[in-house]
Scaffold this motif. Structure first.
Motif, short mmCIF file in Angstrom:
data_model
loop_
_atom_site.label_atom_id
_atom_site.label_comp_id
_atom_site.label_asym_id
_atom_site.label_seq_id
_atom_site.Cartn_x
_atom_site.Cartn_y
_atom_site.Cartn_z
N GLN A 175 24.67 5.45 8.68
CA GLN A 175 23.25 5.49 9.02
C GLN A 175 22.45 4.52 8.16
OE1 GLN A 175 21.78 7.49 11.60
NE2 GLN A 175 23.95 7.60 12.12
N VAL A 176 21.44 3.91 8.76
CA VAL A 176 20.59 2.94 8.07
C VAL A 176 19.29 3.63 7.67
CG1 VAL A 176 19.24 0.82 8.34
CG2 VAL A 176 21.56 0.97 9.28
N TYR A 177 19.01 3.67 6.38
CA TYR A 177 17.82 4.37 5.88
C TYR A 177 16.70 3.41 5.46
CZ TYR A 177 20.57 8.63 5.97
OH TYR A 177 21.33 9.70 6.39
N GLY A 178 16.98 2.10 5.46
CA GLY A 178 15.96 1.15 5.05
C GLY A 178 15.93 -0.09 5.90
N VAL A 179 14.75 -0.56 6.23
CA VAL A 179 14.54 -1.82 6.94
C VAL A 179 13.86 -2.79 5.98
CG1 VAL A 179 13.24 -2.97 8.78
CG2 VAL A 179 14.44 -0.82 9.26
N PRO A 180 14.41 -3.97 5.73
CA PRO A 180 13.86 -4.88 4.72
C PRO A 180 12.44 -5.36 5.05
CG PRO A 180 16.07 -5.54 5.38
CD PRO A 180 15.62 -4.51 6.36
N LEU A 181 11.61 -5.40 4.01
CA LEU A 181 10.32 -6.08 4.14
C LEU A 181 10.55 -7.58 4.26
CD1 LEU A 181 9.57 -3.37 2.48
CD2 LEU A 181 7.51 -4.62 1.85
N ALA A 182 11.50 -8.05 3.48
CA ALA A 182 11.84 -9.47 3.46
C ALA A 182 13.28 -9.59 2.98
CB ALA A 182 10.90 -10.24 2.53
N ALA A 183 13.83 -10.77 3.10
CA ALA A 183 15.17 -11.03 2.61
C ALA A 183 15.12 -12.27 1.74
CB ALA A 183 16.15 -11.22 3.77
N THR A 184 15.82 -12.20 0.63
CA THR A 184 15.73 -13.29 -0.33
C THR A 184 17.10 -13.89 -0.61
OG1 THR A 184 16.06 -11.82 -2.24
CG2 THR A 184 13.81 -12.13 -1.47
N THR A 185 17.05 -15.06 -1.20
CA THR A 185 18.26 -15.63 -1.79
C THR A 185 17.96 -15.84 -3.26
OG1 THR A 185 19.94 -17.35 -1.58
CG2 THR A 185 17.65 -18.06 -1.37
N GLN A 186 18.97 -16.21 -4.01
CA GLN A 186 18.82 -16.30 -5.45
C GLN A 186 19.01 -17.74 -5.91
OE1 GLN A 186 17.78 -13.51 -6.69
NE2 GLN A 186 18.20 -12.44 -4.77
N GLY A 187 18.02 -18.27 -6.57
CA GLY A 187 18.08 -19.64 -7.07
C GLY A 187 17.09 -19.83 -8.20
N ILE A 188 16.51 -21.01 -8.27
CA ILE A 188 15.57 -21.36 -9.34
C ILE A 188 14.35 -22.02 -8.72
CG2 ILE A 188 15.21 -22.84 -11.35
CD1 ILE A 188 18.14 -22.46 -12.05
N VAL A 189 13.18 -21.50 -9.05
CA VAL A 189 11.93 -22.13 -8.60
C VAL A 189 11.56 -23.18 -9.65
CG1 VAL A 189 10.47 -20.35 -9.68
CG2 VAL A 189 9.57 -21.73 -7.80
N TYR A 190 11.21 -24.38 -9.18
CA TYR A 190 11.00 -25.47 -10.14
C TYR A 190 9.88 -26.41 -9.69
CZ TYR A 190 13.35 -29.07 -7.24
OH TYR A 190 13.69 -29.98 -6.26
N ASN A 191 9.41 -27.21 -10.63
CA ASN A 191 8.41 -28.22 -10.33
C ASN A 191 9.12 -29.55 -10.10
OD1 ASN A 191 6.43 -30.45 -10.89
ND2 ASN A 191 5.03 -28.71 -11.07
N LYS A 192 9.12 -30.02 -8.89
CA LYS A 192 9.86 -31.22 -8.52
C LYS A 192 9.37 -32.45 -9.29
CE LYS A 192 8.98 -30.32 -4.14
NZ LYS A 192 8.92 -30.41 -2.65
N LYS A 193 8.06 -32.53 -9.51
CA LYS A 193 7.50 -33.69 -10.22
C LYS A 193 7.95 -33.70 -11.68
CE LYS A 193 3.16 -36.19 -10.98
NZ LYS A 193 3.41 -36.45 -12.42
N VAL A 194 7.97 -32.54 -12.30
CA VAL A 194 8.41 -32.45 -13.70
C VAL A 194 9.85 -32.93 -13.83
CG1 VAL A 194 9.00 -30.85 -15.56
CG2 VAL A 194 6.80 -30.64 -14.38
#
Length: 481
Positions: A175-194
Motif C-alpha cells: 500500500q502507498v501511504y504518501g504522494v510526493p510533493l516533489a521529487a529531487t535529485t542529489q548534486g551541487i548548486v553552484y554559481n557558474k560565473k564564479v
C-alpha cells in the motif's frame, strides 16, 4: 508502543534535510519496478489494511476526475508543511496563497488552511504523538510499520505507480501511504560565473577534481567562499547523507537492502567511492580552509543572496534548493546544478526520489478525507507545483527542468519484506541517523576538521564501531563486506 517510538524519535531531534531520494523517476522507475513489485507481491497487495479510500466508501485517488468530481464538496482541511518561505508575497516563485486561489477556482467550497513550520521535522512527530494532527501533512520520519496508524492508504502500488512517479517512498505491505510533493535529485548548486572566472570549465567528476576547483576559486577570488557549509542551520547538514548510496556506489539496492547488513560501511574502499569518499570531501574542504572562516556564523536565508551574487561558489544541497538560489537575487542565470563529484568505475550516478510526501490523516472525517484526496491530486497533477519548484517529473510523461549530461538518474529500491525498519532501528541504536536527519554527526566532521583535534579516519572508525555494535545489539546479520 507506537506512541513511545514516536516520542523517542521526536526527543532525538531528527531533522529532515532533503529530502532525499527513495523512489523512481519516469524512466528510472523501469529500473526498480520489478524489484518493488516482487516485494509488493510477496507482501500481497490485498494484505494491507482497511484504511484505503475505497474500503471506506470514499472515491480513491485513482478514480477522482479533477474538475468534474466534488466541485460542490464543502469541507475545511488543514495542510501542515515545512515551506515557510512560500507564505510570503515576496517568495520568488508561486506562493501558497496563489496556489490556493487557483485551487478554489475549481473547488470553491474546499477551504485549505496552510500551516508552515520552520522546525517541521521535529514538530510533525510531536503532532502525531498528540493524536491531534492536521488533515494533510508531510510525512515525517515514522516507522513503516506505523504508517497505517497515522495515515490512510492512497491505493495499492501497482495502481499508484502508474499515476505517480516515486510512489514507493512510503510503501508498506503493498500500500502507498504518501504522494510526493516533489521529487529531487542529489548534486551541487553552484554559481557558474564564479567557477568560470576561476578557470573551472569542466564539471568536477572526482573528489580530487572538486577540491582542486575549490582551491582555484579561493586563489582567484579570496573574498568568495568556495564551499559554504551551512553549519549553523543544522538541518542542512543532513544533505551529505543523501550521497552515500546510489551517488557513491551506483547500486540501487545499497541503501535499503545492503547498508544494514554491511560490515564497516564507513571504511575507506580505496577508490573514492562509498560513504568514506563523500564525507571526506567535507572534511578536506574545511581542513584546507576552503569554507567560511567561522562555521558557526553561517546563515541559511542570507546564503541564497550570497551565492546569487557570487559571494559563494557552491553548496552541497538537493535539487530542491536550486530554485531558491535562483530566486535569491538578480542573477538567476548564474545559478546552476551539477552532479556530486564521485565516479564509480568511470561512471557518474545521481540518486533520485521523493521529497516530502503528502499523507492524509486516517482519523479525519470522510468529507475531510475526500477533500484531502482532491487537494493532493490537484496539487500533483494540475497545480504546476512540481515543475515550478524544479522537481523531477511526478506524473509519467510530464516535463522536468533538471537534467545531467551523461549521468544516470537512479532510484533506491525498496527494502526487502520484513526488513523495512532495519535502517531506522540501526539509526536509533547507533545514534548515527544516516539519511534520517543525522545532522549532529555531520556538524562534528566540520568541528573536528576546523579544530584539527580528530583525524578523518578516526571519525570513520568511531562510526564503524557504533554501526557494528548496533548490528550486534539488534541481531542483524552482517552479510556484506
Amino acid at each position: 508502543m507506537k506512541s513511545k517510538r514516536i516520542a523517542c524519535i521526536a526527543m532525538a531531534g531528527l531533522m529532515a534535510a532533503s529530502l532525499a531520494g527513495c523512489g523512481g523517476s519516469d524512466s528510472d522507475n523501469k529500473d526498480t519496478t520489478e524489484a518493488t513489485k516482487a516485494a509488493t507481491e510477496a507482501a500481497g497487495s490485498d494484505s494491507a489494511d482497511d484504511t484505503t479510500a475505497d474500503a471506506e466508501g470514499i472515491k480513491s485517488y485513482a478514480d477522482i476526475q479533477l474538475g468534474t468530481d466534488f466541485t460542490d464538496l464543502s469541507a475545511e482541511i488543514k495542510f501542515y508543511n515545512n515551506r515557510t518561505d512560500m507564505d510570503s508575497d515576496d517568495y520568488g516563485g508561486k506562493n501558497w496563497k496563489q496556489y490556493l486561489e487557483d485551487f478554489n477556482k475549481e473547488y470553491p467550497n474546499i477551504k485549505v488552511d496552510v500551516i508552515t513550520d520552520t522546525n517541521y521535522a521535529e514538530d510533525a512527530l510531536t503532532h502525531l504523538q498528540s493524536g491531534n494532527y492536521e488533515t494533510v501533512m508531510c510525512i515525517p520520519a515514522v516507522d513503516m510499520a506505523d504508517l497505517s496508524t497515522y495515515f490512510m492508504s492512497f491505493g495499492d502500488y501497482d495502481t499508484m505507480s502508474s499515476l505517480v512517479n516515486y510512489s514507493n517512498r512510503w510503501l508498506y505491505q503493498g500500500q502507498v501511504y504518501g504522494v510526493p510533493l516533489a521529487a529531487t535529485t542529489q548534486g551541487i548548486v553552484y554559481n557558474k560565473k564564479v567557477f568560470a572566472d576561476a578557470g573551472v570549465t569542466d564539471v568536477p567528476k572526482t573528489p580530487e577534481e572538486f577540491i582542486a576547483a575549490l582551491k582555484a576559486i579561493k586563489d582567484k577570488n579570496p573574498d568568495c567562499i568556495p564551499l559554504y557549509t551551512n553549519y549553523a542551520a543544522g538541518w542542512t547538514m543532513g544533505a551529505w547523507d543523501d550521497y552515500i548510496s546510489i551517488t557513491a556506489t551506483g547500486d540501487a539496492t545499497y541503501k535499503n537492502q545492503k547498508l544494514a547488513h554491511t560490515k564497516d560501511p564507513f571504511k575507506n574502499y580505496g577508490d573514492d567511492t562509498h560513504a568514506y569518499a563523500v564525507y571526506k570531501i567535507l572534511y578536506d574542504a574545511v581542513s584546507q580552509g576552503l569554507t567560511e572562516d567561522d562555521y558557526s556564523t553561517t546563515d541559511w536565508e542570507s546564503c541564497k543572496g550570497m551565492i546569487n551574487n557570487g559571494e559563494i561558489g557552491c553548496m552541497v544541497l538537493g535539487s530542491w534548493a536550486y530554485p531558491q538560489m535562483e530566486a535569491g537575487g538578480p542573477n538567476a542565470d548564474d545559478i546552476g546544478y551539477i552532479p556530486f563529484p564521485i565516479s564509480v568505475n568511470g561512471k557518474q550516478y545521481a540518486s533520485s526520489g521523493a521529497d516530502y510526501c503528502y499523507g492524509i490523516n486516517v482519523n479525519a472525517s470522510d468529507d475531510e478525507k475526500q477533500a484531502a484526496l482532491v487537494f493532493v491530486k490537484w496539487m500533483t497533477e494540475k497545480s504546476g507545483y512540481a515543475y515550478n519548484e524544479d522537481s523531477l517529473a511526478l506524473v509519467p510523461g510530464s516535463e522536468s527542468k533538471i537534467s545531467f549530461d551523461g549521468v544516470d538518474f537512479v532510484a533506491d529500491e525498496a527494502a526487502l519484506e520484513g526488513e523495512e525498519d532495519y535502517l531506522n532501528q540501526l539509526n536509533s541504536e547507533s545514534e548515527l541517523n544516516v539519511s534520517n536527519g543525522g545532522n549532529d554527526k555531520i556538524q562534528a566532521i566540520i568541528e573536528h576538521a576546523a579544530n584539527g583535534d580528530m583525524s578523518f579516519d578516526d571519525i570513520m572508525a568511531e562510526w564503524n564501531q557504533k554501526w557494528s555494535d548496533a548490528q550486534e545489539s539488534l541481531g542483524i546479520e552482517v552479510t556484506e563486506k
